[in-house]
Design a protein around this motif. Sequence first.
Motif, PDB file in Angstrom:
ATOM      1  N   SER A 474     -38.337  59.783  53.254  1.00  0.00           N
ATOM      2  CA  SER A 474     -37.550  60.163  54.424  1.00  0.00           C
ATOM      3  C   SER A 474     -36.252  59.360  54.480  1.00  0.00           C
ATOM      4  CB  SER A 474     -38.355  59.926  55.707  1.00  0.00           C
ATOM      5  OG  SER A 474     -37.511  59.954  56.838  1.00  0.00           O
ATOM      6  N   PRO A 475     -35.099  60.011  54.491  1.00  0.00           N
ATOM      7  CA  PRO A 475     -33.829  59.272  54.629  1.00  0.00           C
ATOM      8  C   PRO A 475     -33.762  58.489  55.934  1.00  0.00           C
ATOM      9  CG  PRO A 475     -33.444  61.554  53.932  1.00  0.00           C
ATOM     10  CD  PRO A 475     -34.883  61.455  54.326  1.00  0.00           C
ATOM     11  N   GLU A 476     -34.365  59.032  56.993  1.00  0.00           N
ATOM     12  CA  GLU A 476     -34.367  58.333  58.280  1.00  0.00           C
ATOM     13  C   GLU A 476     -35.176  57.042  58.202  1.00  0.00           C
ATOM     14  OE1 GLU A 476     -36.247  61.674  59.761  1.00  0.00           O
ATOM     15  OE2 GLU A 476     -34.487  62.616  60.665  1.00  0.00           O
ATOM     16  N   PHE A 477     -36.284  57.081  57.447  1.00  0.00           N
ATOM     17  CA  PHE A 477     -37.110  55.890  57.272  1.00  0.00           C
ATOM     18  C   PHE A 477     -36.362  54.845  56.462  1.00  0.00           C
ATOM     19  CE2 PHE A 477     -40.633  53.639  54.981  1.00  0.00           C
ATOM     20  CZ  PHE A 477     -41.182  53.013  56.085  1.00  0.00           C
ATOM     21  N   GLN A 478     -35.687  55.274  55.410  1.00  0.00           N
ATOM     22  CA  GLN A 478     -34.921  54.338  54.600  1.00  0.00           C
ATOM     23  C   GLN A 478     -33.780  53.719  55.410  1.00  0.00           C
ATOM     24  OE1 GLN A 478     -35.817  53.227  51.627  1.00  0.00           O
ATOM     25  NE2 GLN A 478     -37.626  54.577  51.773  1.00  0.00           N
ATOM     26  N   ALA A 479     -33.199  54.507  56.333  1.00  0.00           N
ATOM     27  CA  ALA A 479     -32.145  53.969  57.191  1.00  0.00           C
ATOM     28  C   ALA A 479     -32.699  52.890  58.120  1.00  0.00           C
ATOM     29  CB  ALA A 479     -31.499  55.093  58.000  1.00  0.00           C
ATOM     30  N   LEU A 480     -33.899  53.081  58.629  1.00  0.00           N
ATOM     31  CA  LEU A 480     -34.533  52.067  59.468  1.00  0.00           C
ATOM     32  C   LEU A 480     -34.760  50.783  58.679  1.00  0.00           C
ATOM     33  CD1 LEU A 480     -36.059  51.030  61.996  1.00  0.00           C
ATOM     34  CD2 LEU A 480     -38.110  52.153  61.083  1.00  0.00           C
ATOM     35  N   LEU A 481     -35.289  50.914  57.456  1.00  0.00           N
ATOM     36  CA  LEU A 481     -35.544  49.729  56.644  1.00  0.00           C
ATOM     37  C   LEU A 481     -34.243  48.991  56.349  1.00  0.00           C
ATOM     38  CD1 LEU A 481     -38.208  51.063  54.095  1.00  0.00           C
ATOM     39  CD2 LEU A 481     -38.569  49.786  56.212  1.00  0.00           C
ATOM     40  N   ALA A 482     -33.174  49.738  56.069  1.00  0.00           N
ATOM     41  CA  ALA A 482     -31.884  49.099  55.802  1.00  0.00           C
ATOM     42  C   ALA A 482     -31.370  48.380  57.046  1.00  0.00           C
ATOM     43  CB  ALA A 482     -30.872  50.150  55.342  1.00  0.00           C
ATOM     44  N   SER A 483     -31.590  48.978  58.217  1.00  0.00           N
ATOM     45  CA  SER A 483     -31.154  48.357  59.458  1.00  0.00           C
ATOM     46  C   SER A 483     -31.911  47.061  59.723  1.00  0.00           C
ATOM     47  CB  SER A 483     -31.359  49.327  60.624  1.00  0.00           C
ATOM     48  OG  SER A 483     -31.138  48.697  61.858  1.00  0.00           O
ATOM     49  N   LEU A 484     -33.214  47.073  59.459  1.00  0.00           N
ATOM     50  CA  LEU A 484     -34.009  45.867  59.679  1.00  0.00           C
ATOM     51  C   LEU A 484     -33.610  44.770  58.708  1.00  0.00           C
ATOM     52  CD1 LEU A 484     -37.534  47.472  60.250  1.00  0.00           C
ATOM     53  CD2 LEU A 484     -35.967  46.577  61.973  1.00  0.00           C
ATOM     54  N   ASP A 485     -33.305  45.150  57.483  1.00  0.00           N
ATOM     55  CA  ASP A 485     -32.909  44.172  56.471  1.00  0.00           C
ATOM     56  C   ASP A 485     -31.559  43.555  56.807  1.00  0.00           C
ATOM     57  OD1 ASP A 485     -31.513  43.986  53.336  1.00  0.00           O
ATOM     58  OD2 ASP A 485     -33.369  42.915  53.771  1.00  0.00           O
TER      59      ASP A 485
END
Length: 507
Positions: A474-485
């Motif tokens: 999911s691109p949305e999930f990857q965006a969340l992980l990038a935001s947390l990082d």
Amino acid sequence: MARTLSPDTPDLPRRAGRIEHPLAWRAAVYACMLLAIVAALTLTSGCAATRPWVNPSLAPLAPGQDGLATPAAARLSSRDLSLFGVLALSGGGARAAAFGYGVMEELKATSVAWEGRTTTLLDEVDTIHGVSGGSIVAAYYAAFGDATFPRFEQEFLRQDFQRSLVARALRPDNAYRLTSPWYGRSHVLAQRLDELFEGRTFADLTARPAPHPQLVVSATDLTLGMSFEFSQEQFDQICSDLASVPLSFAVAASSSVPLLLSPMTLRNHAGACPRPLPDPDAIVGTQGHQSALLLTQAQSYVDAEHRPYIHLVDGGLSDNIGVRRALDMLMAQGGPVRTANADGPQQVVRRLFVIAVNSERDPGYRIDLSDRTPTTLQVLDSLMFGSGSQASRDTLALLRHAMRRWQNELRDGPPQPDSLFAADAELHVITVNLRDLHDRGLRQTLLRVPTAFTVSDAEVTQLIAAGRQALRESPEFQALLASLDAAPADSPRTTASVEGVGFRTPL
């Protein structure tokens, strides 16, 4: 044991526009056998007088109390609310339970560093919503936490739950109970679910060691056609204590497909409530389409003389995603970003993520391929998986639109000093859908898995792996992980004790 996705599963046979599946036929045969036996018993031995569990009224106020039960969210133990997660698991029988279980496995396997600590995204889920099949795995996780892995797979997904359910219904004691006008087929389901949940009630969930998520199970009010949530806020409207409700009752109500299963009934105690009832206007706001609908529902419960009983059926009939009522409540109140929260924690949420898992399948009958009048089963199937799927898409679109609007409000200026959100807050919506699988052959196979309480071992394996893969991709999930990082780690950790305060979760 590693799981892999395989596109080699053969397509299910089609005949005259109908998808055939042995489990679907077996369920129909079992249902016919059960109805025949119950009818015979009714004619030969009269009706039983069995009465199932009935929800009690709220107790009178103790000295010093000045209101209704504390909101369910406020009973969460002290925890870090800066990373706030909502997980919604849709209906769809064992198919939905397996797919949602796979998503939860992946969330548990996803470690993140957040404000000086290492956690997993599943551990940061503060509220878990479940509908129908999704409510089974949601309630299990709320009851048993990390023990869900791999226990739920062993105790439900890999068991022939449907066969055990039919066998239980055919037992002489239950067959006789089913002749009672107060005892229906869904009560047999609740019996079997009570074994799965080991007799847990909502009170047992709040007694679990912290941290633990709040559970919200959604059914449908059969009279209104609107979502009815097993939450204390909803139970306040009927002057009943959610803590006393068995998990099995809530999940059975959420899973009670009309015609195949019977409604589950709650008693409306509003007419003799020993506590002041909440003001419907204060609950839902004062303007907008959402307010009008929610106000109609709330006012219908206040008039207990007119509605002394509430009959509940499958939650998927009103909202198969399980977040529509909470979303409507937020929109009726103007949204969470600038809404005052003077009684609760302030400026604590820095990341809010909502993961909506949609496990709906394609309709089992392609009625548009024939000029024959659709049968009753075909109409029911099309309502559940045709127009019902469109309603789910509408809910997800509304959720995305609302979250974008609220995120824009945060960007336009700092929230109010008493807002729940911090100045750098971000809102993320992640949708996980069977239809998003890249493998076309596998996608078509899994979309044809029937909505039943049991699916094959091979299908369970594929669905679990598909849930994990769909979330990862999911691109949305990857965006969340990038935001947390990318989030700064030097900001102070904010742990808000929400015990006993009027804090309501965003969703």
